[in-house]
Motif scaffolding. Structure first.
Motif, PDB file in Angstrom:
ATOM      1  N   ILE A 113       0.828  -1.204   0.000  1.00 36.90           N
ATOM      2  CA  ILE A 113       0.000   0.000   0.000  1.00 36.90           C
ATOM      3  C   ILE A 113       0.870   1.265   0.000  1.00 36.90           C
ATOM      4  CG2 ILE A 113      -2.056  -1.125   0.942  1.00 36.90           C
ATOM      5  CD1 ILE A 113      -1.330   0.062   3.686  1.00 36.90           C
ATOM      6  N   ARG A 114       2.038   1.159  -0.634  1.00 37.43           N
ATOM      7  CA  ARG A 114       2.944   2.296  -0.799  1.00 37.43           C
ATOM      8  C   ARG A 114       2.714   2.862  -2.201  1.00 37.43           C
ATOM      9  NH1 ARG A 114       8.312  -0.716  -0.340  1.00 37.43           N
ATOM     10  NH2 ARG A 114       7.046  -2.024  -1.708  1.00 37.43           N
ATOM     11  N   LYS A 115       2.060   4.009  -2.266  1.00 35.09           N
ATOM     12  CA  LYS A 115       1.653   4.590  -3.543  1.00 35.09           C
ATOM     13  C   LYS A 115       2.827   4.776  -4.513  1.00 35.09           C
ATOM     14  CE  LYS A 115      -1.768   7.758  -5.243  1.00 35.09           C
ATOM     15  NZ  LYS A 115      -3.074   7.165  -5.112  1.00 35.09           N
ATOM     16  N   SER A 116       4.008   5.059  -4.011  1.00 38.50           N
ATOM     17  CA  SER A 116       5.175   5.284  -4.868  1.00 38.50           C
ATOM     18  C   SER A 116       5.855   3.992  -5.319  1.00 38.50           C
ATOM     19  CB  SER A 116       6.194   6.163  -4.143  1.00 38.50           C
ATOM     20  OG  SER A 116       6.630   5.511  -2.961  1.00 38.50           O
ATOM     21  N   SER A 117       5.372   2.858  -4.861  1.00 38.21           N
ATOM     22  CA  SER A 117       6.002   1.579  -5.168  1.00 38.21           C
ATOM     23  C   SER A 117       5.541   1.042  -6.520  1.00 38.21           C
ATOM     24  CB  SER A 117       5.634   0.561  -4.080  1.00 38.21           C
ATOM     25  OG  SER A 117       6.007  -0.744  -4.462  1.00 38.21           O
ATOM     26  N   PRO A 118       6.447   0.420  -7.273  1.00 33.43           N
ATOM     27  CA  PRO A 118       6.034  -0.207  -8.542  1.00 33.43           C
ATOM     28  C   PRO A 118       5.087  -1.395  -8.344  1.00 33.43           C
ATOM     29  CG  PRO A 118       8.349  -0.679  -8.085  1.00 33.43           C
ATOM     30  CD  PRO A 118       7.882   0.302  -7.043  1.00 33.43           C
ATOM     31  N   THR A 119       5.006  -1.920  -7.108  1.00 34.34           N
ATOM     32  CA  THR A 119       4.100  -3.042  -6.827  1.00 34.34           C
ATOM     33  C   THR A 119       2.883  -2.584  -6.011  1.00 34.34           C
ATOM     34  OG1 THR A 119       5.456  -3.688  -4.925  1.00 34.34           O
ATOM     35  CG2 THR A 119       5.902  -4.808  -7.024  1.00 34.34           C
ATOM     36  N   PHE A 120       2.577  -1.285  -6.030  1.00 37.21           N
ATOM     37  CA  PHE A 120       1.426  -0.738  -5.305  1.00 37.21           C
ATOM     38  C   PHE A 120       0.155  -1.492  -5.688  1.00 37.21           C
ATOM     39  CE2 PHE A 120      -2.083   2.486  -5.204  1.00 37.21           C
ATOM     40  CZ  PHE A 120      -2.143   2.645  -3.835  1.00 37.21           C
ATOM     41  N   GLY A 121      -0.575  -1.972  -4.682  1.00 35.92           N
ATOM     42  CA  GLY A 121      -1.819  -2.698  -4.918  1.00 35.92           C
ATOM     43  C   GLY A 121      -1.636  -4.178  -5.181  1.00 35.92           C
ATOM     44  N   ASN A 122      -0.393  -4.639  -5.322  1.00 40.28           N
ATOM     45  CA  ASN A 122      -0.136  -6.065  -5.524  1.00 40.28           C
ATOM     46  C   ASN A 122      -0.125  -6.781  -4.178  1.00 40.28           C
ATOM     47  OD1 ASN A 122       0.197  -5.330  -8.170  1.00 40.28           O
ATOM     48  ND2 ASN A 122       2.336  -5.930  -8.305  1.00 40.28           N
ATOM     49  N   TRP A 123      -0.374  -8.080  -4.220  1.00 41.41           N
ATOM     50  CA  TRP A 123      -0.405  -8.879  -3.006  1.00 41.41           C
ATOM     51  C   TRP A 123       0.407 -10.145  -3.197  1.00 41.41           C
ATOM     52  CZ3 TRP A 123      -2.494 -13.832  -3.023  1.00 41.41           C
ATOM     53  CH2 TRP A 123      -3.231 -14.177  -4.160  1.00 41.41           C
ATOM     54  N   ILE A 124       0.804 -10.709  -2.076  1.00 41.64           N
ATOM     55  CA  ILE A 124       1.505 -11.991  -2.065  1.00 41.64           C
ATOM     56  C   ILE A 124       0.851 -12.838  -0.984  1.00 41.64           C
ATOM     57  CG2 ILE A 124       3.325 -11.223  -0.463  1.00 41.64           C
ATOM     58  CD1 ILE A 124       3.961 -13.472  -3.441  1.00 41.64           C
ATOM     59  N   GLY A 125       0.652 -14.110  -1.272  1.00 41.22           N
ATOM     60  CA  GLY A 125       0.068 -15.023  -0.296  1.00 41.22           C
ATOM     61  C   GLY A 125       0.912 -16.271  -0.156  1.00 41.22           C
ATOM     62  N   VAL A 126       1.090 -16.734   1.072  1.00 41.43           N
ATOM     63  CA  VAL A 126       1.960 -17.868   1.367  1.00 41.43           C
ATOM     64  C   VAL A 126       1.338 -18.709   2.474  1.00 41.43           C
ATOM     65  CG1 VAL A 126       4.246 -18.512   2.263  1.00 41.43           C
ATOM     66  CG2 VAL A 126       4.025 -16.542   0.769  1.00 41.43           C
ATOM     67  N   GLU A 127       1.473 -20.029   2.365  1.00 38.47           N
ATOM     68  CA  GLU A 127       1.047 -20.880   3.467  1.00 38.47           C
ATOM     69  C   GLU A 127       2.142 -20.902   4.526  1.00 38.47           C
ATOM     70  OE1 GLU A 127      -0.870 -25.197   4.247  1.00 38.47           O
ATOM     71  OE2 GLU A 127       1.188 -25.237   3.482  1.00 38.47           O
ATOM     72  N   LEU A 128       1.743 -20.625   5.743  1.00 40.38           N
ATOM     73  CA  LEU A 128       2.624 -20.759   6.897  1.00 40.38           C
ATOM     74  C   LEU A 128       2.022 -21.838   7.789  1.00 40.38           C
ATOM     75  CD1 LEU A 128       3.125 -16.986   7.846  1.00 40.38           C
ATOM     76  CD2 LEU A 128       4.553 -18.396   6.352  1.00 40.38           C
ATOM     77  N   SER A 129       2.862 -22.768   8.239  1.00 41.67           N
ATOM     78  CA  SER A 129       2.318 -23.865   9.046  1.00 41.67           C
ATOM     79  C   SER A 129       3.344 -24.368  10.046  1.00 41.67           C
ATOM     80  CB  SER A 129       1.874 -25.021   8.147  1.00 41.67           C
ATOM     81  OG  SER A 129       3.005 -25.698   7.619  1.00 41.67           O
ATOM     82  N   GLU A 130       2.830 -25.145  10.993  1.00 43.32           N
ATOM     83  CA  GLU A 130       3.735 -25.764  11.961  1.00 43.32           C
ATOM     84  C   GLU A 130       4.644 -26.774  11.275  1.00 43.32           C
ATOM     85  OE1 GLU A 130       1.972 -28.699  14.855  1.00 43.32           O
ATOM     86  OE2 GLU A 130       0.118 -28.102  13.857  1.00 43.32           O
ATOM     87  N   GLU A 131       4.229 -27.337  10.138  1.00 35.96           N
ATOM     88  CA  GLU A 131       5.056 -28.304   9.429  1.00 35.96           C
ATOM     89  C   GLU A 131       6.169 -27.653   8.618  1.00 35.96           C
ATOM     90  OE1 GLU A 131       1.569 -28.721   9.162  1.00 35.96           O
ATOM     91  OE2 GLU A 131       1.527 -30.311  10.666  1.00 35.96           O
TER      92      GLU A 131
END
Length: 181
Positions: A87-105
């Motif tokens: 959510i950094r307006k000056s960033s080239p990746t503004f509005g982009n998202w990343i999703g990752v599974e985090l688990s105990e395994e």
């Protein structure tokens, strides 16, 4: 520790070296010097948080518009789908998202720097979610973007029927949200 940049280079996946045998396992979950050297950052952490949530609980997308928090997040019981939105307006990746599974395994951690909205949904029966922050919680500066905002288009797990807090139900649309310069 192994550090892997994501499609948004400032968001990092951190995989500690895990030593396991028939008795169980051991790993160093955090070391300030190793974190700074491996990530090329110089953040100091000031607060640790722990939440437990049931399956389908979705928390987010949260951030603080002042006193922004970097977050080093991990799961010690269960599994979540963890998301960071630039959510950094000056960033080239503004509005982009990343999703990752985090688990105990998988023992993965995700570094979410200041300037990002953050959220997760629990995909196991329950999950214990731990995170370190680079600044203190300041409720007067807390903001929330709607988890299902179509302009962001997060691909949450299909089986997730989210349970939201009253606060998260009031999340703003991305286009009307306060963002960083």
């Amino acid at each position: 520790m192994k550090v892997t940049p994501t499609a948004i280079p400032e968001v990092l996946i951190i995989e500690p070296k895990v030593f396991g045998d028939a008795r169980g396992f051991f790993y160093e979950s955090f070391n300030q010097k190793a974190f700074n050297e491996s990530t090329g950052t110089n953040y100091q952490f000031v607060q640790d948080n722990h939440s437990r949530s049931a399956k389908g609980v979705l928390r987010g997308l949260h951030y603080q518009i002042q006193q922004p928090q970097g977050k080093l997040v991990r799961v010690v019981r269960g599994a979540v789908f963890d998301v960071a939105v630039d959510i950094r307006k000056s960033s080239p990746t503004f509005g982009n998202w990343i999703g990752v599974e985090l688990s105990e395994e998988n023992h993965r951690q995700m570094w979410v720097p200041p300037g990002f909205a953050h959220g997760f949904v629990v995909t196991s029966e329950s999950a214990d979610f731990l995170y370190k922050t680079t600044d203190y919680y300041a409720p007067e500066y807390e903001r929330c973007i709607a988890w299902n905002d179509t302009s962001i288009g997060i691909q949450w797990p299909a089986d997730a029927v989210p349970q939201l807090s009253a606060k998260d139900m009031l999340g703003k649309s991305f286009v009307s949200a306060d963002v960083f310069p």
